[in-house]
Design a protein around this motif. Structure first.
Motif, PDB file in Angstrom:
ATOM      1  N   SER A 106       0.864  -1.205   0.012  1.00  0.00           N
ATOM      2  CA  SER A 106      -0.185  -0.110   0.081  1.00  0.00           C
ATOM      3  C   SER A 106       0.719   1.121   0.064  1.00  0.00           C
ATOM      4  N   LEU A 107       0.611   2.139  -0.955  1.00  0.00           N
ATOM      5  CA  LEU A 107       1.491   3.395  -1.081  1.00  0.00           C
ATOM      6  C   LEU A 107       0.758   4.756  -0.863  1.00  0.00           C
ATOM      7  N   SER A 128      -1.162  -1.475  -4.285  1.00  0.00           N
ATOM      8  CA  SER A 128      -0.346  -1.649  -5.534  1.00  0.00           C
ATOM      9  C   SER A 128       0.100  -2.900  -5.806  1.00  0.00           C
ATOM     10  N   THR A 130       2.685  -5.251  -8.461  1.00  0.00           N
ATOM     11  CA  THR A 130       3.566  -5.444  -9.230  1.00  0.00           C
ATOM     12  C   THR A 130       4.253  -6.914  -9.591  1.00  0.00           C
ATOM     13  N   PRO A 148       3.039  -4.227 -14.030  1.00  0.00           N
ATOM     14  CA  PRO A 148       2.134  -3.850 -12.833  1.00  0.00           C
ATOM     15  C   PRO A 148       0.434  -4.063 -13.261  1.00  0.00           C
ATOM     16  N   THR A 150      -1.783  -2.435 -11.094  1.00  0.00           N
ATOM     17  CA  THR A 150      -2.293  -1.046 -10.891  1.00  0.00           C
ATOM     18  C   THR A 150      -1.408   0.224 -11.128  1.00  0.00           C
ATOM     19  N   ARG A 152      -0.181   3.196  -9.755  1.00  0.00           N
ATOM     20  CA  ARG A 152      -0.112   4.261  -8.739  1.00  0.00           C
ATOM     21  C   ARG A 152       1.232   4.936  -9.064  1.00  0.00           C
ATOM     22  N   THR A 153       1.240   6.353  -8.565  1.00  0.00           N
ATOM     23  CA  THR A 153       2.245   7.269  -9.028  1.00  0.00           C
ATOM     24  C   THR A 153       3.436   6.600  -8.306  1.00  0.00           C
ATOM     25  N   HIS A 154       4.745   6.610  -9.499  1.00  0.00           N
ATOM     26  CA  HIS A 154       6.051   5.867  -8.757  1.00  0.00           C
ATOM     27  C   HIS A 154       6.055   4.451  -8.497  1.00  0.00           C
ATOM     28  N   GLN A 155       5.035   3.831  -8.848  1.00  0.00           N
ATOM     29  CA  GLN A 155       4.675   2.533  -8.239  1.00  0.00           C
ATOM     30  C   GLN A 155       6.050   1.568  -8.544  1.00  0.00           C
ATOM     31  N   HIS A 159       8.448   0.350  -5.577  1.00  0.00           N
ATOM     32  CA  HIS A 159       8.234  -1.272  -5.428  1.00  0.00           C
ATOM     33  C   HIS A 159       9.633  -1.879  -5.355  1.00  0.00           C
TER      34      HIS A 159
END
Length: 220
Positions: A106-107, A128, A130, A148, A150, A152-155, A159
Protein backbone atom coordinates in the motif's frame (compact mmCIF):
# COMPACT_ATOMS: atom_id res chain seq x y z
CA UNK A 1 7.32 14.08 -39.91
CA UNK A 2 7.64 14.20 -36.14
CA UNK A 3 10.72 14.16 -33.93
CA UNK A 4 9.09 11.54 -31.71
CA UNK A 5 8.88 7.93 -32.98
CA UNK A 6 5.34 6.65 -33.53
CA UNK A 7 4.83 3.00 -32.58
CA UNK A 8 1.11 2.68 -33.41
CA UNK A 9 -1.33 4.83 -35.35
CA UNK A 10 -4.96 4.67 -36.40
CA UNK A 11 -7.95 7.00 -36.47
CA UNK A 12 -8.42 7.21 -32.71
CA UNK A 13 -5.05 6.43 -31.17
CA UNK A 14 -1.33 7.07 -31.31
CA UNK A 15 1.30 5.27 -29.27
CA UNK A 16 4.57 7.19 -29.18
CA UNK A 17 8.02 6.27 -27.91
CA UNK A 18 8.44 9.08 -25.38
CA UNK A 19 12.08 10.14 -25.01
CA UNK A 20 13.65 10.03 -21.56
CA UNK A 21 13.91 13.52 -20.08
CA UNK A 22 10.76 14.88 -21.74
CA UNK A 23 7.97 15.69 -19.24
CA UNK A 24 4.40 14.84 -20.27
CA UNK A 25 3.07 17.93 -18.48
CA UNK A 26 4.58 21.41 -18.43
CA UNK A 27 6.91 21.77 -15.39
CA UNK A 28 5.87 24.41 -12.84
CA UNK A 29 9.15 26.22 -13.41
CA UNK A 30 8.57 26.17 -17.18
CA UNK A 31 10.55 24.46 -19.91
CA UNK A 32 9.81 22.03 -22.68
CA UNK A 33 7.27 19.23 -22.48
CA UNK A 34 5.36 16.82 -24.69
CA UNK A 35 2.77 19.51 -25.44
CA UNK A 36 5.37 21.27 -27.59
CA UNK A 37 5.17 18.32 -30.01
CA UNK A 38 1.35 18.11 -30.24
CA UNK A 39 1.17 20.20 -33.40
CA UNK A 40 3.50 17.74 -35.16
CA UNK A 41 1.62 14.79 -33.69
CA UNK A 42 -1.69 15.92 -35.21
CA UNK A 43 -0.48 14.23 -38.42
CA UNK A 44 -3.13 15.97 -40.50
CA UNK A 45 -5.92 15.63 -37.93
CA UNK A 46 -7.90 18.70 -36.88
CA UNK A 47 -7.42 18.07 -33.17
CA UNK A 48 -4.20 17.74 -31.25
CA UNK A 49 -3.86 14.37 -29.44
CA UNK A 50 -4.25 14.06 -25.67
CA UNK A 51 -2.19 11.84 -23.33
CA UNK A 52 -4.34 9.10 -21.80
CA UNK A 53 -1.89 8.29 -18.98
CA UNK A 54 1.42 9.57 -17.66
CA UNK A 55 5.05 8.49 -17.61
CA UNK A 56 7.65 10.07 -15.31
CA UNK A 57 9.95 12.57 -17.00
CA UNK A 58 12.89 10.13 -16.88
CA UNK A 59 10.86 7.15 -18.11
CA UNK A 60 11.08 6.39 -21.82
CA UNK A 61 8.78 4.29 -23.96
CA UNK A 62 5.14 3.59 -24.83
CA UNK A 63 2.71 6.44 -24.19
CA UNK A 64 -0.88 6.29 -25.47
CA UNK A 65 -2.43 9.42 -26.97
CA UNK A 66 -6.12 9.75 -27.88
CA UNK A 67 -7.02 11.58 -31.09
CA UNK A 68 -10.54 12.65 -30.07
CA UNK A 69 -12.55 13.18 -26.85
CA UNK A 70 -14.60 9.97 -27.22
CA UNK A 71 -11.53 7.76 -27.52
CA UNK A 72 -9.88 9.62 -24.63
CA UNK A 73 -12.84 8.73 -22.43
CA UNK A 74 -12.83 5.07 -23.51
CA UNK A 75 -9.09 4.63 -23.13
CA UNK A 76 -9.10 6.34 -19.72
CA UNK A 77 -11.79 3.90 -18.57
CA UNK A 78 -9.69 0.97 -19.85
CA UNK A 79 -6.82 2.12 -17.60
CA UNK A 80 -9.18 2.62 -14.65
CA UNK A 81 -10.68 -0.85 -15.19
CA UNK A 82 -7.16 -2.36 -15.30
CA UNK A 83 -7.66 -4.08 -18.64
CA UNK A 84 -4.57 -2.42 -20.14
CA UNK A 85 -1.45 -4.61 -20.17
CA UNK A 86 1.73 -2.66 -19.36
CA UNK A 87 5.25 -4.05 -19.64
CA UNK A 88 8.25 -2.15 -18.29
CA UNK A 89 11.97 -2.82 -18.24
CA UNK A 90 14.14 -1.51 -15.42
CA UNK A 91 17.76 -1.84 -14.34
CA UNK A 92 18.36 -2.41 -10.63
CA UNK A 93 21.37 -1.26 -8.61
CA UNK A 94 22.04 -4.92 -7.76
CA UNK A 95 20.79 -8.45 -8.41
CA UNK A 96 17.85 -9.84 -6.37
CA UNK A 97 18.23 -13.16 -4.55
CA UNK A 98 15.10 -14.47 -6.29
CA UNK A 99 14.42 -14.42 -10.02
CA UNK A 100 10.74 -13.50 -10.01
CA UNK A 101 7.84 -12.64 -7.76
CA UNK A 102 4.96 -10.30 -6.98
CA UNK A 103 5.17 -7.13 -4.88
CA UNK A 104 2.04 -6.01 -3.05
CA UNK A 105 2.32 -2.80 -1.05
CA UNK A 106 0.00 0.00 0.00
CA UNK A 107 1.45 3.34 -1.07
CA UNK A 108 0.96 6.84 0.27
CA UNK A 109 2.35 10.24 -0.69
CA UNK A 110 4.43 12.30 1.75
CA UNK A 111 6.02 15.71 1.41
CA UNK A 112 8.73 17.67 3.18
CA UNK A 113 10.34 21.05 2.60
CA UNK A 114 13.81 19.51 2.28
CA UNK A 115 13.12 16.55 -0.02
CA UNK A 116 9.88 17.53 -1.73
CA UNK A 117 7.26 14.82 -2.24
CA UNK A 118 7.70 11.08 -2.67
CA UNK A 119 5.78 7.83 -2.24
CA UNK A 120 6.23 5.49 0.72
CA UNK A 121 4.92 2.08 1.70
CA UNK A 122 2.16 2.73 4.26
CA UNK A 123 -0.63 0.57 5.65
CA UNK A 124 -3.19 3.33 5.13
CA UNK A 125 -2.12 3.91 1.52
CA UNK A 126 -3.66 2.70 -1.73
CA UNK A 127 -3.00 -0.94 -2.69
CA UNK A 128 -0.55 -1.61 -5.52
CA UNK A 129 0.60 -4.80 -7.24
CA UNK A 130 3.57 -5.41 -9.54
CA UNK A 131 4.74 -8.73 -11.01
CA UNK A 132 8.46 -8.89 -11.78
CA UNK A 133 11.01 -11.21 -13.38
CA UNK A 134 14.78 -10.95 -13.87
CA UNK A 135 15.55 -11.34 -17.58
CA UNK A 136 19.23 -10.37 -17.70
CA UNK A 137 22.35 -9.55 -15.70
CA UNK A 138 25.32 -7.33 -16.55
CA UNK A 139 28.00 -5.61 -14.49
CA UNK A 140 26.38 -6.46 -11.16
CA UNK A 141 23.00 -5.10 -12.26
CA UNK A 142 19.79 -6.94 -13.09
CA UNK A 143 17.48 -6.18 -16.00
CA UNK A 144 13.96 -6.76 -14.71
CA UNK A 145 10.65 -7.02 -16.52
CA UNK A 146 7.79 -5.42 -14.58
CA UNK A 147 4.09 -6.00 -15.23
CA UNK A 148 2.10 -3.69 -12.93
CA UNK A 149 -1.55 -4.47 -12.24
CA UNK A 150 -2.19 -1.07 -10.72
CA UNK A 151 -0.98 2.34 -11.86
CA UNK A 152 0.05 4.24 -8.75
CA UNK A 153 2.42 7.20 -8.95
CA UNK A 154 6.08 6.02 -8.87
CA UNK A 155 4.76 2.48 -8.32
CA UNK A 156 7.62 0.53 -9.89
CA UNK A 157 10.25 2.85 -8.44
CA UNK A 158 9.04 2.50 -4.84
CA UNK A 159 8.39 -1.23 -5.35
CA UNK A 160 12.03 -1.67 -6.29
CA UNK A 161 13.25 0.18 -3.21
CA UNK A 162 10.75 -1.08 -0.62
CA UNK A 163 9.78 -4.43 -2.18
CA UNK A 164 13.02 -5.68 -3.74
CA UNK A 165 15.33 -3.84 -1.38
CA UNK A 166 17.26 -2.16 -4.21
CA UNK A 167 16.24 0.92 -6.21
CA UNK A 168 16.42 1.44 -9.93
CA UNK A 169 19.81 2.54 -11.19
CA UNK A 170 20.07 6.32 -11.43
CA UNK A 171 16.92 7.02 -9.36
CA UNK A 172 17.56 10.28 -7.45
CA UNK A 173 14.46 9.97 -5.23
CA UNK A 174 14.40 6.32 -4.16
CA UNK A 175 18.10 5.66 -4.67
CA UNK A 176 21.40 7.55 -4.79
CA UNK A 177 20.90 8.85 -8.32
CA UNK A 178 24.29 7.40 -9.26
CA UNK A 179 25.32 4.89 -11.91
CA UNK A 180 23.21 6.26 -14.77
CA UNK A 181 22.23 9.65 -16.19
CA UNK A 182 18.55 9.00 -15.47
CA UNK A 183 16.22 6.64 -13.63
CA UNK A 184 16.58 3.47 -15.71
CA UNK A 185 12.95 2.64 -16.42
CA UNK A 186 11.44 2.02 -19.86
CA UNK A 187 7.82 1.41 -20.87
CA UNK A 188 8.55 -1.44 -23.28
CA UNK A 189 5.06 -2.61 -24.19
CA UNK A 190 1.40 -1.58 -24.14
CA UNK A 191 -1.72 -3.57 -25.02
CA UNK A 192 -5.11 -1.82 -24.98
CA UNK A 193 -8.20 -3.91 -25.84
CA UNK A 194 -11.04 -2.28 -27.79
CA UNK A 195 -14.61 -3.53 -28.28
CA UNK A 196 -15.22 -2.79 -31.96
CA UNK A 197 -11.69 -2.34 -33.28
CA UNK A 198 -8.48 -4.37 -33.23
CA UNK A 199 -6.50 -4.30 -30.00
CA UNK A 200 -3.87 -1.57 -29.76
CA UNK A 201 -0.48 -3.27 -29.44
CA UNK A 202 2.82 -1.41 -29.31
CA UNK A 203 6.37 -2.13 -28.22
CA UNK A 204 9.26 0.30 -27.80
CA UNK A 205 12.80 -0.91 -28.55
CA UNK A 206 15.46 -1.10 -25.86
CA UNK A 207 16.87 2.41 -25.27
CA UNK A 208 20.49 3.18 -26.12
CA UNK A 209 21.43 3.86 -22.50
CA UNK A 210 20.18 0.35 -21.56
CA UNK A 211 22.21 -1.16 -24.41
CA UNK A 212 25.28 0.82 -23.29
CA UNK A 213 25.17 -0.99 -19.93
CA UNK A 214 25.46 -4.37 -21.66
CA UNK A 215 21.82 -5.39 -21.89
CA UNK A 216 20.20 -6.60 -25.09
CA UNK A 217 16.57 -6.50 -26.06
CA UNK A 218 14.86 -9.71 -25.00
CA UNK A 219 11.96 -11.57 -26.60
CA UNK A 220 8.47 -10.88 -25.30
Amino acid sequence: MTDIPILFEDGEALVINKPAGLPVDRPKKGGRCLEDHFEQLRLGFQREPSPVHRLDTDTSGCLLLARNPKSLKRFSKAFEDRVVEKRYLGILTGIPSETEGTIELSLAKISSAEKGWRMIAAKKGKPSVTHWKVIGESGGHALVEFRPETGRTHQIRIHCEAGLGMPLLGDPVYGSGKGAPRTMLHAAGLVVPREKKPTIEASAPMPRDFLALGFTDSPE
